[in-house]
Design a protein around this motif. Structure first.
Motif, PDB file in Angstrom:
ATOM      1  N   ASP A 255     -40.077  85.965-164.715  1.00 26.99           N
ATOM      2  CA  ASP A 255     -41.140  86.806-165.373  1.00 26.99           C
ATOM      3  C   ASP A 255     -42.087  87.420-164.398  1.00 26.99           C
ATOM      4  OD1 ASP A 255     -43.256  87.283-167.180  1.00 26.99           O
ATOM      5  OD2 ASP A 255     -42.382  85.883-168.527  1.00 26.99           O
ATOM      6  N   VAL A 262     -37.683  81.770-164.613  1.00 29.41           N
ATOM      7  CA  VAL A 262     -37.544  81.125-165.777  1.00 29.41           C
ATOM      8  C   VAL A 262     -35.954  80.912-166.214  1.00 29.41           C
ATOM      9  CG1 VAL A 262     -39.275  82.542-166.888  1.00 29.41           C
ATOM     10  CG2 VAL A 262     -37.298  83.520-167.116  1.00 29.41           C
ATOM     11  N   ALA A 282     -32.671  81.426-169.073  1.00 27.09           N
ATOM     12  CA  ALA A 282     -33.838  81.829-169.549  1.00 27.09           C
ATOM     13  C   ALA A 282     -34.411  82.195-170.873  1.00 27.09           C
ATOM     14  CB  ALA A 282     -34.112  83.311-168.715  1.00 27.09           C
ATOM     15  N   ARG A 286     -37.305  80.373-173.130  1.00 28.12           N
ATOM     16  CA  ARG A 286     -38.484  81.033-173.657  1.00 28.12           C
ATOM     17  C   ARG A 286     -38.335  81.574-174.948  1.00 28.12           C
ATOM     18  NH1 ARG A 286     -42.062  80.797-169.019  1.00 28.12           N
ATOM     19  NH2 ARG A 286     -42.951  82.978-169.454  1.00 28.12           N
TER      20      ARG A 286
END
Length: 396
Positions: A255, A262, A282, A286
Motif C-alpha cells: 500500500d 498488505v 491483500a 483490506r
C-alpha cells in the motif's frame, strides 16, 4: 467479467498467524495486527492440531507433540535471531548488560528462559538486573545526561534487535521513540567510533520477463507515490531467494500510502498463481472499495489473463510501469533492497522453509516495527493508526 475467484487466505498467511501465536502473542493481538477474526484463528489452530492445515499427506499430531514443536520452533528462531551477534563483531557476547538489554527487548516475544540459555546467562540474574533497572528508572533529565557507555549499551541492544538494519538516522529516531533524549550527532559519532553501521546495499538481478505479446495497461501512477489515504494505490512485484533446494519466489502487495505490505505469497515457481495469491490475501485483509489501482511491471504474471481477471473481479484497476523502467515502481524496489541487505545477503539457506521463515519474520518486523524514513520515521502500521486517529478527531 469472468468468474470471481474464491477469496481465501494463503497457506503462508495462516502459518504466519499461527507462528505469532506460538511465539507468545495473544490471539487478540494477532487478530488486530493481521485483520483476522479470533474465531478464524482458533479454527486454524484446531486444523493444525488435526494435521489438516499443512496440505495433503499431513498427519494428526497430539497436543504434546504440538507443544514440543512450538518450543523447538522458538528455540530455532531464537538461535537464528541471535546469529547476528556472532556475525557482526560479537555484539551480544561483549557484555552482560548488553545481553540483558536484548533479553528485555524480546521478553514479550520469546520465553525468557530460552533466550537466557542461548546467551549463556542465568534467568535469575536477568530478573535481578531488571528489578534494579526498574528501581532506578531514569527521569527525562537523567536520560538527557546519559553517559556514552550507557547510551552505547542501548545502541548495541537495538542494533542486535533489528539485526543490524539501522544506520544512525533510524537509530537516533528509535532512541527518541524509547524516551532517550540524545542528539543525532552524538549518536552518529558514537556508532562510527564503535563500528556500528547498517548493512551495505547490494545489487540484485531483475525477475521481470516482459518478452511477450500480452496486453499492457497504461501507467496510471506516473511516479506519484504519495496517495492521500489507504487503499488508493497498491504496488506489486516479485523477487527471488536462493536456497539449497532451489529458487523461492516472493510476491507482495504494497500500500503506497503507508508502505505496508498488505499481501504476500511465497512459492517455488514464479507463476500467475503466485501474484494472485498475494492479491487475494491483500483483498481479504483490506476489503478496499472499487477503483483501487494496482501498479506492477510488465511481467507475464501480471499481464496474463488470470491476474487481470482477478483484478476485475475485485473491482481493481491495472496500471503498469514503462518497459524496463524500475523507477516507475521504486517503492517496491526499495522494499526488496531493504529485505535483501537486512536478512538475505550473505546467508545460505539449506531449505526453502528456512528462507520462508526468515522472510516472514522480516515482513512482520517491517510492517509493525521498522522505522520508515518516508513516513517520518514511524512504522507502516503506526502511520496508518496515526492517520485513522486524525480522521476520527476531524469527524468528532
Amino acid at each position: 467479467m469472468g468468474k470471481k475467484p474464491r477469496a481465501r487466505y494463503t497457506l503462508e498467511f495462516k502459518l504466519e498467524a499461527l507462528r505469532q501465536i506460538a511465539a507468545g502473542q495473544s490471539v487478540a493481538v494477532v487478530s488486530a495486527v493481521l485483520g483476522v477474526g479470533p474465531s478464524t484463528l482458533h479454527n486454524w489452530q484446531a486444523a493444525q492440531r488435526a494435521g489438516k492445515l499443512g496440505g495433503p499427506g499431513s498427519k494428526p499430531v497430539s497436543d504434546e507433540q504440538m507443544e514440543l514443536a512450538r518450543l523447538r520452533a522458538e528455540l530455532a528462531r531464537t538461535k537464528m535471531e541471535l546469529d547476528i551477534g556472532k556475525k557482526s563483531g560479537g555484539v551480544l557476547r561483549k557484555g552482560v548488560e548488553v545481553k540483558y538489554a536484548f533479553i528485555e527487548s524480546k521478553r514479550h516475544v520469546w520465553p525468557i528462559s530460552l533466550v537466557c540459555v542461548q546467551l549463556e546467562v542465568s534467568a535469575s540474574g536477568f530478573h535481578q538486573w531488571r528489578q534494579r533497572q526498574t528501581a532506578k528508572e531514569p527521569s527525562k533529565a537523567q536520560r538527557r545526561g546519559m553517559s556514552n557507555d550507557a547510551l552505547l549499551v542501548h545502541i548495541k541492544a537495538i542494533h542486535a534487535e533489528v539485526k543490524g538494519e539501522y544506520g544512525w538516522p533510524r537509530m537516533w529516531k528509535e532512541l527518541l521513540a524509547r524516551g532517550m533524549r540524545v542528539g543525532k550527532e552524538r549518536v552518529r559519532k558514537l556508532m562510527k567510533q564503535h563500528g556500528i553501521r547498517a548493512r551495505t546495499k547490494r545489487k540484485f538481478k531483475a525477475t521481470t520477463n516482459s518478452a511477450h505479446n500480452l496486453p499492457v495497461a497504461a501507467n496510471l501512477v506516473a511516479r506519484n507515490f504519495a496517495p492521500t489515504r489507504p487503499n488508493e494505490t497498491w504496488t506489486s512485484d516479485i523477487t527471488y531467494i536462493d536456497t539449497a533446494e532451489g529458487w523461492l519466489y516472493l510476491a507482495v502487495m504494497l500500500d503506497l500510502f503507508s508502505r505496508q505490505v498488505v499481501g504476500w505469497a511465497i512459492a517455488p515457481r514464479m507463476t500467475s498463481e503466485l501474484v494472485i495469491d498475494a492479491l487475494r490475501m491483500a483483498w481479504f485483509r483490506r476489503k478496499p472499495a472499487k477503483g483501487l489501482i494496482v501498479h506492477t511491471d510488465r511481467g507475464s504474471q501480471y499481464c496474463g489473463k488470470d491476474f487481470q481477471r482477478a483484478l476485475k473481479a475485485y473491482g481493481m484497476v491495472s496500471s503498469m510501469s514503462r518497459k524496463g523502467d524500475c523507477w516507475d515502481n521504486a517503492p517496491t524496489e526499495s522494499l526488496w533492497g531493504s529485505l535483501k541487505r537486512a536478512r538475505l545477503h550473505g546467508k545460505r539457506f539449506e531449505t526453502r522453509q528456512a528462507a520462508q521463515s526468515e522472510v516472514m519474520d522480516w515482513l512482520a518486523f517491517y510492517n509493525a516495527t521498522r522505522l520508515h524514513s518516508t513516513l517520518g520515521y514511524v512504522s507502516p502500521m503506526q502511520h496508518e493508526r496515526n492517520w485513522l486517529a486524525a480522521q476520527e478527531k476531524k469527524s468528532a
